[in-house]
Structures are given as structure tokens and as C-alpha cells.
Design an enzyme around this catalytic site. Structure first.
Site, mmCIF file in Angstrom:
data_model
loop_
_atom_site.group_PDB
_atom_site.id
_atom_site.type_symbol
_atom_site.label_atom_id
_atom_site.label_comp_id
_atom_site.label_asym_id
_atom_site.label_seq_id
_atom_site.Cartn_x
_atom_site.Cartn_y
_atom_site.Cartn_z
ATOM 1 N N ASN A 229 0.863 -1.181 0.000
ATOM 2 C CA ASN A 229 0.000 0.000 0.000
ATOM 3 C C ASN A 229 0.902 1.233 0.000
ATOM 4 O O ASN A 229 1.500 1.571 1.009
ATOM 5 C CB ASN A 229 -0.888 -0.036 1.267
ATOM 6 C CG ASN A 229 -1.721 1.221 1.411
ATOM 7 O OD1 ASN A 229 -1.831 2.020 0.483
ATOM 8 N ND2 ASN A 229 -2.318 1.393 2.582
ATOM 9 N N LYS B 178 -0.029 4.317 -0.402
ATOM 10 C CA LYS B 178 -0.700 5.531 0.093
ATOM 11 C C LYS B 178 -0.464 6.685 -0.890
ATOM 12 O O LYS B 178 -0.485 6.460 -2.091
ATOM 13 C CB LYS B 178 -0.221 5.844 1.512
ATOM 14 C CG LYS B 178 -0.289 4.598 2.395
ATOM 15 C CD LYS B 178 -0.105 4.834 3.842
ATOM 16 C CE LYS B 178 -0.220 3.485 4.561
ATOM 17 N NZ LYS B 178 -0.243 3.574 5.992
ATOM 18 N N HIS C 295 -9.570 0.894 4.315
ATOM 19 C CA HIS C 295 -8.329 1.118 5.064
ATOM 20 C C HIS C 295 -8.619 2.083 6.213
ATOM 21 O O HIS C 295 -9.442 2.980 6.077
ATOM 22 C CB HIS C 295 -7.257 1.690 4.127
ATOM 23 C CG HIS C 295 -5.923 1.772 4.791
ATOM 24 N ND1 HIS C 295 -5.570 2.811 5.613
ATOM 25 C CD2 HIS C 295 -4.866 0.919 4.791
ATOM 26 C CE1 HIS C 295 -4.349 2.598 6.081
ATOM 27 N NE2 HIS C 295 -3.900 1.455 5.594
ATOM 28 N N GLU D 258 -7.167 4.597 7.292
ATOM 29 C CA GLU D 258 -7.046 6.029 6.957
ATOM 30 C C GLU D 258 -8.287 6.521 6.204
ATOM 31 O O GLU D 258 -8.698 7.663 6.349
ATOM 32 C CB GLU D 258 -5.764 6.265 6.144
ATOM 33 C CG GLU D 258 -4.530 6.203 7.039
ATOM 34 C CD GLU D 258 -3.287 5.630 6.380
ATOM 35 O OE1 GLU D 258 -3.160 5.698 5.141
ATOM 36 O OE2 GLU D 258 -2.424 5.104 7.119
ATOM 37 N N GLU E 37 -5.630 -5.185 10.109
ATOM 38 C CA GLU E 37 -4.632 -4.165 10.424
ATOM 39 C C GLU E 37 -5.026 -3.446 11.714
ATOM 40 O O GLU E 37 -5.864 -2.532 11.681
ATOM 41 C CB GLU E 37 -4.549 -3.134 9.293
ATOM 42 C CG GLU E 37 -4.106 -3.707 7.979
ATOM 43 C CD GLU E 37 -3.499 -2.634 7.084
ATOM 44 O OE1 GLU E 37 -2.321 -2.759 6.753
ATOM 45 O OE2 GLU E 37 -4.201 -1.666 6.744
ATOM 46 N N GLY F 109 1.891 2.261 10.658
ATOM 47 C CA GLY F 109 2.817 3.379 10.543
ATOM 48 C C GLY F 109 3.429 3.819 11.865
ATOM 49 O O GLY F 109 4.008 4.903 11.952
ATOM 50 N N SER G 168 3.036 -2.164 10.353
ATOM 51 C CA SER G 168 4.479 -2.156 10.644
ATOM 52 C C SER G 168 5.175 -3.470 10.302
ATOM 53 O O SER G 168 6.086 -3.901 11.016
ATOM 54 C CB SER G 168 4.728 -1.772 12.108
ATOM 55 O OG SER G 168 4.249 -0.463 12.350
#
Ligand code: PGA
Length: 243
Positions: free
Chosen positions: A8, A10, A94, A96, A164, A170, A207
Site C-alpha cells: 500500500n 498511500k 483502510h 485512513e 490491520e 505506521g 508495521s
């Protein structure tokens, strides 16, 4: 079944950087035969991705799409265009997208439906926040995200789930093997309960790095990875693909 290693990106890599990455990656990647490698570049680099990956075994898709294929949806991405360009996957839900762009489970469920109807594979992301984990709500949250996100899903069409934990994305904090094992087993159980095939792939994300990928890959019901930061450089991502 092949392990799936998904990247991904982003909002990283313009078309020029995308081309440079893939040219280098393809020259070093025999792994694609034994692994399903999937890239999710930003929307503005999808056309370049399609051009560069055309005759390679490496798969790709978009990080999001609209629940309609055309119409008055300013700023959205059409899954139909992704398919016509040769994309095979769409990343959905996701964290985000859920947090920064206020996507609800209902919106995600509608997107998933259109993605499957277009013969693309949805990669549905689910995961709990730190607060939810600390208040013992992890399994309830995962169950709810699965139930709502898959409400309109077709049981017979391809589907991939990515677990996730939001607090591991991150942050450099990776879930423990025990936490991953429990979450993946719970997801497996809910999927079976909802009527999905027991072999539906469940990826871990949050991560993932070359240093931790091997031990995570050996956890039961982990069918591969969704990698963010560590997918941006060829040598690092190749190490994960080669595990
Ligand atoms: P990360 O991102 O690997 O940088 O934690 C994962 C993701 O957001 O999918």
C-alpha cells in the site's frame, strides 16, 4: 495456496517514481511465481502502473473506489476504469479512509459489492483502535466490521481480508504473535459463520518489516501481508516478498 504480499503506497510515488520502482523490481523478482504480489499505487500513478506491469505476473489495484462506476461523484475513482486498465484488486476500508475520510461500514459494503460485480477482488481492511483493544472490544469490532462490510458480498466471488490493528499502522508497533493469532482465528471463524470459504485469505498489516515478517508469516491463518512504509523501497520490499 500462494501467499499474498500486498504493497500500500498511500500518497507516495508519482508516475516517474512508479516506473523507476517497477523497472528495478521486475528485474529482480522471480518471487512473483510463488507469491501473489499486489501493488496499490496512488490513483494518479495507476495508468503508469498498468503500462509497466502489463506483461508481468505482478498484480495491482487501486486504494479506493466509488460505489458507482460513473456519475456525479467528484474526486472519486471508478472501479470499472481500474478493471479496464488491467487492475485486479481494490483496497477497501483502510483505516485512513475510515478515519480521515469518514467512510462508514455501509459505504465500504456498497463499494465491495460493485468491486465483486466487476470481477475484481476486494481487499477489505478491518482493525481495532488502541482504545478498543484496551477496553477488550477487539473481537466485537472485528466481527461488526466484517458483518457490515460483507453484508452485500457474494459468497462465491474472490475476497481477501486484511487485519490491520489501527495502532500498529505506521507506528513501528507490531502486534504480538499471540494477538495476531487470536485476531486471525476470530476472523476465520466469523467468515466461516457468514458462509465464506474457510480458505479466504487473511493478511496481516501494521508495521510489517523484513525483520518481523518471517515469524508473523508462520502464525496460523496468516495468508500474507499488507505492507505500507516497508513497500516503498525495492530492496526492503523484496526481502519481505522473498521470506
Ligand atoms: P505500515 O502501513 O506497514 O506502514 O504500518 C500498513 C498499511 O497502512 O496498510
Amino acid at each position: 495456496m500462494k501467499k499474498i504480499i500486498a504493497a500500500n503506497w498511500k500518497l507516495h510515488k508519482n508516475p516517474k517514481e512508479t516506473k523507476a520502482f517497477f523497472t528495478d523490481f521486475l528485474s529482480k523478482v522471480p518471487v512473483a511465481v510463488t507469491r501473489e504480489v499486489v501493488f496499490f499505487p496512488p490513483a494518479t500513478s495507476l495508468e503508469k502502473t498498468s503500462e509497466v506491469l502489463k506483461s508481468s505476473p505482478v498484480k495491482w489495484g487501486s486504494q479506493n473506489c466509488c460505489w458507482e462506476v460513473k456519475g456525479a461523484f467528484t474526486g472519486e475513482t471508478s472501479a470499472e476504469v481500474v478493471r479496464d486498465l488491467g487492475g485486479e484488486y481494490i483496497l477497501l476500508g483502510h483505516s485512513e479512509r475510515r478515519t480521515l475520510f469518514h467512510e462508514t461500514d455501509e459505504m465500504i459494503g456498497n463499494k465491495l459489492k460493485i468491486v465483486q460485480e466487476l470481477d475484481l477482488t476486494p481487499m477489505l481492511c478491518i482493525g481495532e483502535t488502541l482504545l478498543e483493544r484496551e477496553s477488550n472490544k477487539t473481537l466485537t469490532v472485528l466481527r461488526l466490521q466484517l458483518k457490515k462490510g460483507l453484508e452485500k458480498a457474494n459468497l462465491l466471488r474472490p475476497l481477501v481480508i486484511a487485519y490491520e490493528p489501527v495502532w500498529a499502522i505506521g507506528t513501528g508497533k507490531v502486534a504480538t504473535l499471540e494477538q495476531i493469532k487470536d485476531a486471525h482465528f476470530a476472523i476465520f471463524q466469523v467468515l466461516v459463520e457468514l458462509g465464506f470459504p474457510g480458505r479466504t485469505p487473511i493478511l496481516y498489516g501494521g508495521s510489517v518489516k523484513p525483520e518481523n515478517a518471517k515469524e508473523i508469516s508462520m502464525v496460523e491463518h496468516v495468508s500474507g501481508f499488507l505492507v505500507g512504509g516497508a513497500s516503498l523501497e525495492v530492496p526492503t520490499f523484496l526481502k519481505i516478498c522473498n521470506i
